[in-house]
Scaffold this motif. Structure first.
Motif, PDB file in Angstrom:
ATOM      1  N   LEU A 142       0.809  -1.210   0.000  1.00  0.00           N
ATOM      2  CA  LEU A 142       0.000   0.000   0.000  1.00  0.00           C
ATOM      3  C   LEU A 142       0.844   1.261   0.000  1.00  0.00           C
ATOM      4  N   LEU A 143       0.272   2.300  -0.541  1.00  0.00           N
ATOM      5  CA  LEU A 143       0.882   3.622  -0.425  1.00  0.00           C
ATOM      6  C   LEU A 143       0.872   4.037   1.038  1.00  0.00           C
ATOM      7  N   ARG A 144       1.900   4.750   1.448  1.00  0.00           N
ATOM      8  CA  ARG A 144       2.009   5.137   2.853  1.00  0.00           C
ATOM      9  C   ARG A 144       0.808   5.955   3.311  1.00  0.00           C
ATOM     10  N   THR A 145       0.290   6.815   2.455  1.00  0.00           N
ATOM     11  CA  THR A 145      -0.860   7.633   2.843  1.00  0.00           C
ATOM     12  C   THR A 145      -2.087   6.787   3.149  1.00  0.00           C
ATOM     13  N   LEU A 146      -2.191   5.628   2.509  1.00  0.00           N
ATOM     14  CA  LEU A 146      -3.328   4.749   2.763  1.00  0.00           C
ATOM     15  C   LEU A 146      -3.124   3.904   4.012  1.00  0.00           C
ATOM     16  N   GLY A 147      -1.905   3.942   4.563  1.00  0.00           N
ATOM     17  CA  GLY A 147      -1.622   3.187   5.770  1.00  0.00           C
ATOM     18  C   GLY A 147      -1.937   3.944   7.044  1.00  0.00           C
ATOM     19  N   VAL A 148      -2.338   5.200   6.918  1.00  0.00           N
ATOM     20  CA  VAL A 148      -2.671   5.992   8.100  1.00  0.00           C
ATOM     21  C   VAL A 148      -4.037   5.584   8.647  1.00  0.00           C
ATOM     22  N   GLU A 149      -4.998   5.403   7.751  1.00  0.00           N
ATOM     23  CA  GLU A 149      -6.354   5.075   8.205  1.00  0.00           C
ATOM     24  C   GLU A 149      -7.057   4.082   7.296  1.00  0.00           C
ATOM     25  N   PHE A 150      -7.023   4.302   5.997  1.00  0.00           N
ATOM     26  CA  PHE A 150      -7.898   3.579   5.078  1.00  0.00           C
ATOM     27  C   PHE A 150      -7.712   2.064   5.149  1.00  0.00           C
ATOM     28  N   VAL A 151      -6.506   1.585   4.866  1.00  0.00           N
ATOM     29  CA  VAL A 151      -6.277   0.132   4.858  1.00  0.00           C
ATOM     30  C   VAL A 151      -6.352  -0.461   6.267  1.00  0.00           C
ATOM     31  N   PRO A 152      -5.747   0.170   7.295  1.00  0.00           N
ATOM     32  CA  PRO A 152      -5.899  -0.400   8.642  1.00  0.00           C
ATOM     33  C   PRO A 152      -7.356  -0.526   9.082  1.00  0.00           C
TER      34      PRO A 152
ATOM     35  N   GLN B 126       5.378  13.371   2.075  1.00  0.00           N
ATOM     36  CA  GLN B 126       5.782  14.040   3.312  1.00  0.00           C
ATOM     37  C   GLN B 126       7.059  14.859   3.109  1.00  0.00           C
ATOM     38  N   VAL B 127       7.985  14.328   2.310  1.00  0.00           N
ATOM     39  CA  VAL B 127       9.228  15.047   2.026  1.00  0.00           C
ATOM     40  C   VAL B 127       8.934  16.293   1.200  1.00  0.00           C
ATOM     41  N   ILE B 128       8.055  16.161   0.227  1.00  0.00           N
ATOM     42  CA  ILE B 128       7.677  17.321  -0.585  1.00  0.00           C
ATOM     43  C   ILE B 128       7.080  18.409   0.299  1.00  0.00           C
ATOM     44  N   ALA B 129       6.229  18.022   1.228  1.00  0.00           N
ATOM     45  CA  ALA B 129       5.623  19.001   2.133  1.00  0.00           C
ATOM     46  C   ALA B 129       6.691  19.687   2.981  1.00  0.00           C
ATOM     47  N   GLY B 130       7.650  18.908   3.480  1.00  0.00           N
ATOM     48  CA  GLY B 130       8.710  19.487   4.293  1.00  0.00           C
ATOM     49  C   GLY B 130       9.586  20.447   3.509  1.00  0.00           C
ATOM     50  N   LEU B 131       9.929  20.082   2.284  1.00  0.00           N
ATOM     51  CA  LEU B 131      10.737  20.964   1.439  1.00  0.00           C
ATOM     52  C   LEU B 131       9.992  22.249   1.104  1.00  0.00           C
ATOM     53  N   THR B 132       8.712  22.108   0.852  1.00  0.00           N
ATOM     54  CA  THR B 132       7.905  23.299   0.552  1.00  0.00           C
ATOM     55  C   THR B 132       7.870  24.241   1.743  1.00  0.00           C
ATOM     56  N   ALA B 133       7.684  23.691   2.930  1.00  0.00           N
ATOM     57  CA  ALA B 133       7.633  24.521   4.136  1.00  0.00           C
ATOM     58  C   ALA B 133       8.927  25.288   4.349  1.00  0.00           C
ATOM     59  N   GLN B 134      10.038  24.725   3.864  1.00  0.00           N
ATOM     60  CA  GLN B 134      11.341  25.372   4.022  1.00  0.00           C
ATOM     61  C   GLN B 134      11.715  26.260   2.834  1.00  0.00           C
ATOM     62  N   GLY B 135      10.765  26.456   1.915  1.00  0.00           N
ATOM     63  CA  GLY B 135      10.980  27.425   0.856  1.00  0.00           C
ATOM     64  C   GLY B 135      11.686  26.917  -0.387  1.00  0.00           C
ATOM     65  N   PHE B 136      11.753  25.582  -0.575  1.00  0.00           N
ATOM     66  CA  PHE B 136      12.429  25.056  -1.758  1.00  0.00           C
ATOM     67  C   PHE B 136      11.575  25.163  -3.028  1.00  0.00           C
ATOM     68  N   GLY B 137      10.285  25.422  -2.874  1.00  0.00           N
ATOM     69  CA  GLY B 137       9.408  25.525  -4.025  1.00  0.00           C
ATOM     70  C   GLY B 137       7.967  25.389  -3.590  1.00  0.00           C
TER      71      GLY B 137
ATOM     72  N   ALA C 200       4.184  23.083  -4.539  1.00  0.00           N
ATOM     73  CA  ALA C 200       3.927  21.707  -4.967  1.00  0.00           C
ATOM     74  C   ALA C 200       2.445  21.393  -4.998  1.00  0.00           C
ATOM     75  N   VAL C 201       2.082  20.497  -5.897  1.00  0.00           N
ATOM     76  CA  VAL C 201       0.748  19.887  -5.933  1.00  0.00           C
ATOM     77  C   VAL C 201       0.859  18.534  -5.237  1.00  0.00           C
ATOM     78  N   VAL C 202       0.075  18.356  -4.183  1.00  0.00           N
ATOM     79  CA  VAL C 202       0.146  17.123  -3.393  1.00  0.00           C
ATOM     80  C   VAL C 202      -1.264  16.683  -3.007  1.00  0.00           C
ATOM     81  N   PRO C 203      -1.438  15.405  -2.636  1.00  0.00           N
ATOM     82  CA  PRO C 203      -2.715  14.990  -2.058  1.00  0.00           C
ATOM     83  C   PRO C 203      -2.914  15.684  -0.711  1.00  0.00           C
ATOM     84  N   TYR C 204      -4.152  16.052  -0.435  1.00  0.00           N
ATOM     85  CA  TYR C 204      -4.411  16.640   0.879  1.00  0.00           C
ATOM     86  C   TYR C 204      -4.180  15.591   1.967  1.00  0.00           C
ATOM     87  N   MET C 205      -3.504  15.979   3.038  1.00  0.00           N
ATOM     88  CA  MET C 205      -3.265  15.105   4.184  1.00  0.00           C
ATOM     89  C   MET C 205      -3.174  15.975   5.428  1.00  0.00           C
TER      90      MET C 205
END
Length: 221
Positions: A18-28, A148-159, A161-166
């Motif tokens: 599974l994708l990691r995002t689906l391991g937070v709630e959906f699949v479990p 999650q890495v994309i979100a972290g890089l964005t928060a630090q001003g690297f650019g 991004a289009v990401v799934p909402y989480m």
């Protein structure tokens, strides 16, 4: 003989990728509900996370029975059923020129450096198609696999991004913008190889998922 009898009773091991995002709630949540629905059976799960390409590779090598990921390429001849959708949003650092906005058209992001998913991520094709639909070439500054890495890089001003909402996005120093145009939904699928025999317990779980979910855009029952 005992293992055969257990299998015939619908007992055994169910190996999920599974994708990691689906391991937070959906699949479990699905796995837990399945176990609660069959308290008399000896059932076990294994859970492995990865990006879409690695999950599909694992399915091809029979490491997994079912995987939950983006749509597989047609050339693989896998069976894929939509089970969930994700809304895509634009994230920008606080202080960015777009940070004062609540909504944005994707074409308005063209002047700014962007952080993209790399090509092994199933969502990359979705985002590429969104830019293609508006005949816009994004300025790709960085590429990486994990949202999650994309979100972290964005928060630090690297650019930006289009990401799934989480929910993680709410904890970072980001501004979340709704994308007005183009369409910005990502469908996620339950995938298996119908040419390979599935043990009864896996067949039963697959049917349970189908009975418990509806088409993307609806809620999990």
């Amino acid at each position: 003989m005992e293992s055969i009898r257990r299998s015939a009773r619908g007992e055994g091991l169910i190996r999920l990728g599974l994708l990691r995002t689906l391991g937070v709630e959906f699949v479990p949540r699905l796995a837990s509900a399945f176990l609660k629905a069959h308290p008399d059976l000896d059932l076990q799960f294994t859970f492995h996370t990865g990006v879409t390409q690695s999950l599909l590779d694992g399915l091809s090598k029979r490491k997994y029975d079912l995987v939950f990921c983006s749509h597989p390429p047609d050339r693989l001849n896998f069976t894929a059923v939509p089970v969930q959708k994700q809304d895509l949003v634009l994230i920008v650092p606080k202080g960015h020129p777009l940070a004062s906005r609540h909504t944005v058209d994707l074409a308005e992001t063209a002047p700014y450096p962007q952080i993209f998913f790399d090509k092994s991520s199933g969502i990359r094709a979705v985002v590429d198609q969104m830019f293609s639909d508006i005949n816009t070439e994004p300025k790709i500054a960085y590429e990486t696999e994990e949202d999650q890495v994309i979100a972290g890089l964005t928060a630090q001003g690297f650019g930006i991004a289009v990401v799934p909402y989480m929910d993680l996005l709410l904890k970072l120093d980001l501004k979340i913008l709704q994308i007005n145009t183009p369409a910005c939904e990502r469908n996620l699928f339950m995938v298996h190889d119908s040419r390979i025999f599935l043990p009864p317990c896996v067949q039963h779980f697959r049917q349970f998922v189908l009975d418990s979910t509806v088409l993307p855009g609806q809620e999990l029952i």
